[in-house]
Design a protein around this motif. Sequence first.
Motif, PDB file in Angstrom:
ATOM      1  N   ALA A 116       3.985   8.101  -7.479  1.00  0.00           N
ATOM      2  CA  ALA A 116       3.923   9.560  -7.465  1.00  0.00           C
ATOM      3  C   ALA A 116       2.684  10.031  -8.204  1.00  0.00           C
ATOM      4  O   ALA A 116       2.140   9.329  -9.060  1.00  0.00           O
ATOM      5  N   LEU A 117       2.245  11.230  -7.869  1.00  0.00           N
ATOM      6  CA  LEU A 117       1.129  11.879  -8.542  1.00  0.00           C
ATOM      7  C   LEU A 117       1.609  13.220  -9.076  1.00  0.00           C
ATOM      8  O   LEU A 117       2.271  13.971  -8.366  1.00  0.00           O
ATOM      9  N   SER A 118       1.289  13.498 -10.326  1.00  0.00           N
ATOM     10  CA  SER A 118       1.588  14.816 -10.886  1.00  0.00           C
ATOM     11  C   SER A 118       0.298  15.479 -11.325  1.00  0.00           C
ATOM     12  O   SER A 118      -0.678  14.808 -11.666  1.00  0.00           O
ATOM     13  N   ASN A 119       0.277  16.793 -11.285  1.00  0.00           N
ATOM     14  CA  ASN A 119      -0.886  17.581 -11.680  1.00  0.00           C
ATOM     15  C   ASN A 119      -0.752  17.901 -13.163  1.00  0.00           C
ATOM     16  O   ASN A 119       0.137  18.648 -13.567  1.00  0.00           O
ATOM     17  N   GLU A 120      -1.621  17.282 -13.979  1.00  0.00           N
ATOM     18  CA  GLU A 120      -1.495  17.367 -15.428  1.00  0.00           C
ATOM     19  C   GLU A 120      -2.741  17.975 -16.064  1.00  0.00           C
ATOM     20  O   GLU A 120      -3.793  18.059 -15.424  1.00  0.00           O
ATOM     21  N   PRO A 121      -2.645  18.380 -17.344  1.00  0.00           N
ATOM     22  CA  PRO A 121      -3.857  18.800 -18.065  1.00  0.00           C
ATOM     23  C   PRO A 121      -4.870  17.659 -18.094  1.00  0.00           C
ATOM     24  O   PRO A 121      -4.515  16.486 -17.988  1.00  0.00           O
TER      25      PRO A 121
ATOM     26  N   GLY B 160       3.519  18.430 -15.313  1.00  0.00           N
ATOM     27  CA  GLY B 160       3.089  19.283 -14.210  1.00  0.00           C
ATOM     28  C   GLY B 160       3.852  18.967 -12.941  1.00  0.00           C
ATOM     29  O   GLY B 160       4.665  18.033 -12.892  1.00  0.00           O
ATOM     30  N   PRO B 161       3.621  19.722 -11.896  1.00  0.00           N
ATOM     31  CA  PRO B 161       4.329  19.499 -10.639  1.00  0.00           C
ATOM     32  C   PRO B 161       3.942  18.167  -9.993  1.00  0.00           C
ATOM     33  O   PRO B 161       2.802  17.718 -10.100  1.00  0.00           O
ATOM     34  N   VAL B 162       4.905  17.536  -9.340  1.00  0.00           N
ATOM     35  CA  VAL B 162       4.632  16.336  -8.551  1.00  0.00           C
ATOM     36  C   VAL B 162       4.017  16.791  -7.233  1.00  0.00           C
ATOM     37  O   VAL B 162       4.640  17.539  -6.478  1.00  0.00           O
ATOM     38  N   VAL B 163       2.776  16.366  -6.975  1.00  0.00           N
ATOM     39  CA  VAL B 163       2.052  16.856  -5.802  1.00  0.00           C
ATOM     40  C   VAL B 163       2.091  15.871  -4.641  1.00  0.00           C
ATOM     41  O   VAL B 163       1.788  16.253  -3.503  1.00  0.00           O
ATOM     42  N   ALA B 164       2.463  14.628  -4.890  1.00  0.00           N
ATOM     43  CA  ALA B 164       2.561  13.647  -3.807  1.00  0.00           C
ATOM     44  C   ALA B 164       3.404  12.475  -4.280  1.00  0.00           C
ATOM     45  O   ALA B 164       3.400  12.129  -5.461  1.00  0.00           O
ATOM     46  N   ILE B 165       4.139  11.893  -3.351  1.00  0.00           N
ATOM     47  CA  ILE B 165       4.980  10.727  -3.668  1.00  0.00           C
ATOM     48  C   ILE B 165       5.125   9.898  -2.399  1.00  0.00           C
ATOM     49  O   ILE B 165       5.201  10.440  -1.289  1.00  0.00           O
TER      50      ILE B 165
ATOM     51  N   ARG C 228       0.833  -1.178   0.000  1.00  0.00           N
ATOM     52  CA  ARG C 228       0.000   0.000   0.000  1.00  0.00           C
ATOM     53  C   ARG C 228       0.880   1.245   0.000  1.00  0.00           C
ATOM     54  O   ARG C 228       2.041   1.203   0.406  1.00  0.00           O
ATOM     55  N   ALA C 229       0.331   2.335  -0.482  1.00  0.00           N
ATOM     56  CA  ALA C 229       1.018   3.623  -0.440  1.00  0.00           C
ATOM     57  C   ALA C 229      -0.026   4.678  -0.122  1.00  0.00           C
ATOM     58  O   ALA C 229      -1.109   4.679  -0.710  1.00  0.00           O
ATOM     59  N   GLU C 230       0.291   5.555   0.806  1.00  0.00           N
ATOM     60  CA  GLU C 230      -0.588   6.665   1.154  1.00  0.00           C
ATOM     61  C   GLU C 230       0.023   7.938   0.583  1.00  0.00           C
ATOM     62  O   GLU C 230       1.054   8.409   1.056  1.00  0.00           O
ATOM     63  N   LEU C 231      -0.595   8.469  -0.452  1.00  0.00           N
ATOM     64  CA  LEU C 231      -0.079   9.649  -1.131  1.00  0.00           C
ATOM     65  C   LEU C 231      -0.785  10.885  -0.590  1.00  0.00           C
ATOM     66  O   LEU C 231      -1.997  11.045  -0.773  1.00  0.00           O
ATOM     67  N   ILE C 232      -0.026  11.739   0.074  1.00  0.00           N
ATOM     68  CA  ILE C 232      -0.578  12.922   0.736  1.00  0.00           C
ATOM     69  C   ILE C 232       0.227  14.135   0.301  1.00  0.00           C
ATOM     70  O   ILE C 232       1.462  14.123   0.348  1.00  0.00           O
TER      71      ILE C 232
END
Length: 239
Positions: free
Chosen positions: A212-217, A228-233, A135-139
């Motif tokens: 990781a999560l990035s904020n994309e179009p 876009g910027p990486v908002v959580a990893i 599991r991974a908790e991305l915050i």
Amino acid sequence: MTEDLPLTPDEQDQALAAELALGLLSGPEAEAAVARLSTDPAFAQLVRDWQERLAAMAENLTPVMAPARARQGIRERLGHIAAPLAEDPAAPSGWWRGPWAVLGGLLAVAVLAAVLVLPGLPGREAPAPAAPDYRAELISEDQALRVAALVDGREMEIALEAGPPAAGRDYEIWWIEPDGSAPISIGLVPREGNLRMTLPEGLDPSDAIRIALSNEPEGGSPTGQATGPVVAIAPLTSS
């Protein structure tokens, strides 16, 4: 000036076989070509020859996952606007409205009676659900965004718990190997419900993997890489 010469019957068959092998035919033309496969062995052999040529061309290609934007576009063209299984599969399906309502009610009463009358019998406890393997908790840094990633075997589930993206934006999910290779896009965070997927071959979960999560179009990165910027990893951790 030389005019184009018309194709001979053999050349027409070659062209038709190539178009069929490439999937370029549609409608009645495609139906007629497919029907001809069972009645014209020579034409069927031409199609097989083209299929073998095309397959040989792909032997030295390295398969890569299409960008999330491309996958989303394909889903939209097929009429699947939301991400696969974006709707919560645990949501009520309305079965109580059908003719099974009475039978379902009787079964519920019987189960309730068994629980009330036989509370002390051993083995009556409901089994605890199995924990996922990883599991991974991305915050996000401001804790406004919370996404849970669960891996059970080769099945992965992504759930947005808080902080949906702004209008016109999507959160894209990236799989990061420990060897420093480029992150791999594995999908978009659903705006509601859960996203369930089978991990592609070559992606093996372990404690060394990070998500990781990035904020994309909207629709995801247009380049196949995070724009876009990486908002959580967060790392995958074994349960």
